[in-house]
Design a protein around this motif. Structure first.
Motif, PDB file in Angstrom:
ATOM      1  N   GLU A  54      90.655  19.773  56.457  1.00 10.33           N
ATOM      2  CA  GLU A  54      91.427  20.049  57.664  1.00 10.33           C
ATOM      3  C   GLU A  54      92.123  21.404  57.541  1.00 10.33           C
ATOM      4  OE1 GLU A  54      94.915  17.971  60.436  1.00 10.33           O
ATOM      5  OE2 GLU A  54      94.225  16.997  58.582  1.00 10.33           O
ATOM      6  N   ASP A  55      92.027  22.185  58.590  1.00  9.15           N
ATOM      7  CA  ASP A  55      92.600  23.530  58.594  1.00  9.15           C
ATOM      8  C   ASP A  55      93.945  23.495  59.308  1.00  9.15           C
ATOM      9  OD1 ASP A  55      93.161  26.272  58.856  1.00  9.15           O
ATOM     10  OD2 ASP A  55      91.022  26.767  58.920  1.00  9.15           O
TER      11      ASP A  55
ATOM     12  N   GLU B 149      89.004  28.098  66.220  1.00  6.27           N
ATOM     13  CA  GLU B 149      88.655  26.680  66.156  1.00  6.27           C
ATOM     14  C   GLU B 149      87.500  26.492  65.198  1.00  6.27           C
ATOM     15  OE1 GLU B 149      87.061  23.071  69.101  1.00  6.27           O
ATOM     16  OE2 GLU B 149      87.695  24.991  69.953  1.00  6.27           O
ATOM     17  N   CYS B 150      87.632  25.562  64.277  1.00  3.83           N
ATOM     18  CA  CYS B 150      86.561  25.313  63.307  1.00  3.83           C
ATOM     19  C   CYS B 150      85.292  24.880  64.027  1.00  3.83           C
ATOM     20  CB  CYS B 150      86.981  24.244  62.304  1.00  3.83           C
ATOM     21  SG  CYS B 150      88.268  24.772  61.171  1.00  3.83           S
ATOM     22  N   GLY B 151      84.170  25.398  63.556  1.00  3.83           N
ATOM     23  CA  GLY B 151      82.886  25.073  64.169  1.00  3.83           C
ATOM     24  C   GLY B 151      82.519  25.981  65.316  1.00  3.83           C
TER      25      GLY B 151
ATOM     26  N   GLU C 174      84.437  27.623  55.528  1.00  3.17           N
ATOM     27  CA  GLU C 174      85.730  27.546  56.201  1.00  3.17           C
ATOM     28  C   GLU C 174      85.560  27.615  57.711  1.00  3.17           C
ATOM     29  OE1 GLU C 174      90.208  29.425  55.648  1.00  3.17           O
ATOM     30  OE2 GLU C 174      88.530  30.160  54.442  1.00  3.17           O
ATOM     31  N   GLN C 175      84.704  28.515  58.169  1.00  4.30           N
ATOM     32  CA  GLN C 175      84.477  28.656  59.608  1.00  4.30           C
ATOM     33  C   GLN C 175      83.885  27.389  60.205  1.00  4.30           C
ATOM     34  OE1 GLN C 175      80.991  29.416  60.947  1.00  4.30           O
ATOM     35  NE2 GLN C 175      81.783  29.276  63.030  1.00  4.30           N
ATOM     36  N   ARG C 176      83.082  26.679  59.416  1.00  7.59           N
ATOM     37  CA  ARG C 176      82.433  25.469  59.913  1.00  7.59           C
ATOM     38  C   ARG C 176      83.255  24.198  59.665  1.00  7.59           C
ATOM     39  NH1 ARG C 176      75.915  26.306  58.813  1.00  7.59           N
ATOM     40  NH2 ARG C 176      75.715  28.164  60.143  1.00  7.59           N
ATOM     41  N   GLY C 177      84.437  24.356  59.107  1.00  8.33           N
ATOM     42  CA  GLY C 177      85.291  23.192  58.880  1.00  8.33           C
ATOM     43  C   GLY C 177      84.887  22.355  57.699  1.00  8.33           C
TER      44      GLY C 177
END
Length: 348
Positions: free
Chosen positions: A53-54, A10-12, A46-49
């Motif tokens: 949109e991923d 999940e991003c963030g 990318e990890q933090r969004g």
């Protein structure tokens, strides 16, 4: 066969260490036993969004590393089992077959053409390159992103000429490599610009002749002219911040000054500029990985790295075990390290 990898669920949120079942290799795929990875700031975005949109969650991360080929799928000719390889996001020759899927319990985990935050990873043939040079494993991940992008931006995109003056805006891993490349390419002066004094001190050991703390300067182009006594020929923009891109454009000389934009902006950020800057004959140059062609350039980069090993090795942190991948990401985001090094073999 199973492996362990860090997965963005999940991003963030922190990456999760999951047990993954390795898929049967398909055409053009390569199975690599990973040794080391390093962490690029784009992975933090990318990890933090911050890259939009991923659509592929959950998925693996990492795009610069090294390892040994364990097995190859059908029609792979570029590498064979036992080869020591560089893993990179920059496409080389060979089959481009995209990503794969792993299974973790009842769910599927996606992966792109290259991912490196795991003990064993499947990659597309065109994302792995053999390495014959006896460089230590700890340094090799830099050949996957930081060196191609930073050194390539100087050698290829900027086409730096001996005696020219260079300013590097942002001294993370890519910017530091650009500083070192400019110094070794015969620049008359190399100005490193950042907001972190420790990074500026390190940049001086890599060949920066001048440093400038941008946090203390309201008018950065004027401060640059004051420090150097002239405008600059080439600016390497490695922060990804549109406001810094404007400052870099303002700082280069009219009639031939050029800005190479390397840094990745956050998704949705736009760059508004004064067209009058372009009417002065200044140029903006975009680059994809320093215009690197792995088959041509990776051997050259390896020789360059070997020649400057003591200085470039200072960019890397002490190794984080794979279980501390989130600490590595946070330390990079917080500016506490320049390039986190991950030991993929260690789980404690």
């Amino acid at each position: 066969m199973k492996t362990v990898a860090a997965v963005l669920v999940e991003c963030g949120q922190p990456l999760e260490l999951l047990d993954l079942e390795l898929p049967r290799l398909q055409r053009g795929q390569v199975l690599v036993e990973m040794r080391n990875s390093s962490v690029c700031h784009t992975q933090v975005l990318e990890q933090r969004g911050a890259r939009g949109e991923d659509h592929y969650l959950p998925h693996c991360l990492g795009h610069e590393g090294c390892g040994v080929v364990l097995e190859t799928g059908p029609d792979v000719t570029r590498v064979t089992a036992g080869d020591r390889v560089i893993l990179s996001w920059i496409k080389a020759a060979g089959l481009d077959v995209g990503g794969c899927q792993y299974r973790s319990g009842s769910r599927l985990v996606n992966a792109g053409g290259v991912t490196t935050f795991g003990q064993h990873m499947v990659a597309s043939e065109n994302r792995v390159s053999t390495l014959s040079h006896p460089l230590p494993d700890e340094l090799v991940p830099l050949l996957g992103c930081a060196i191609p992008t930073g050194v390539g931006s100087v050698w290829h995109a900027a086409a730096l000429e001996r005696g020219q003056v260079v300013a590097v805006f942002g001294t993370g891993g890519v910017g530091m490599c650009a500083v070192a490349a400019a110094a070794t390419a015969g620049a008359a002066a190399v100005l490193a610009i950042d907001v972190t004094p420790a990074k500026l001190k390190l940049a001086a050991t890599l060949g920066a002749t001048h440093t400038l703390d941008a946090s203390r300067e309201a008018d950065l182009p004027a401060a640059i002219r004051s420090v150097l006594g002239r405008e600059i020929d080439v600016a390497i923009e490695a922060t990804g911040r549109p406001d810094v891109m404007n400052r870099a454009l303002s700082a280069v000389r009219p009639r031939g000054g050029r800005v190479v934009v390397v840094g990745n902006a956050r998704y949705g950020e736009l760059w508004s500029l004064d067209p009058g800057q372009l009417n002065q004959g200044k140029r903006i140059i975009g680059t994809w990985g320093g215009d690197t062609q792995p088959d041509r350039d990776f051997p050259r980069y390896a020789e360059w790295l070997a020649a400057h090993q003591p200085e470039i090795s200072s960019l890397l942190s002490q190794p984080y075990p794979l279980t501390r991948i989130n600490d590595a990401m946070e330390d990079l985001a917080g500016g506490r390290v320049v390039r986190p090094l991950v030991d993929n073999r260690r789980l404690s």
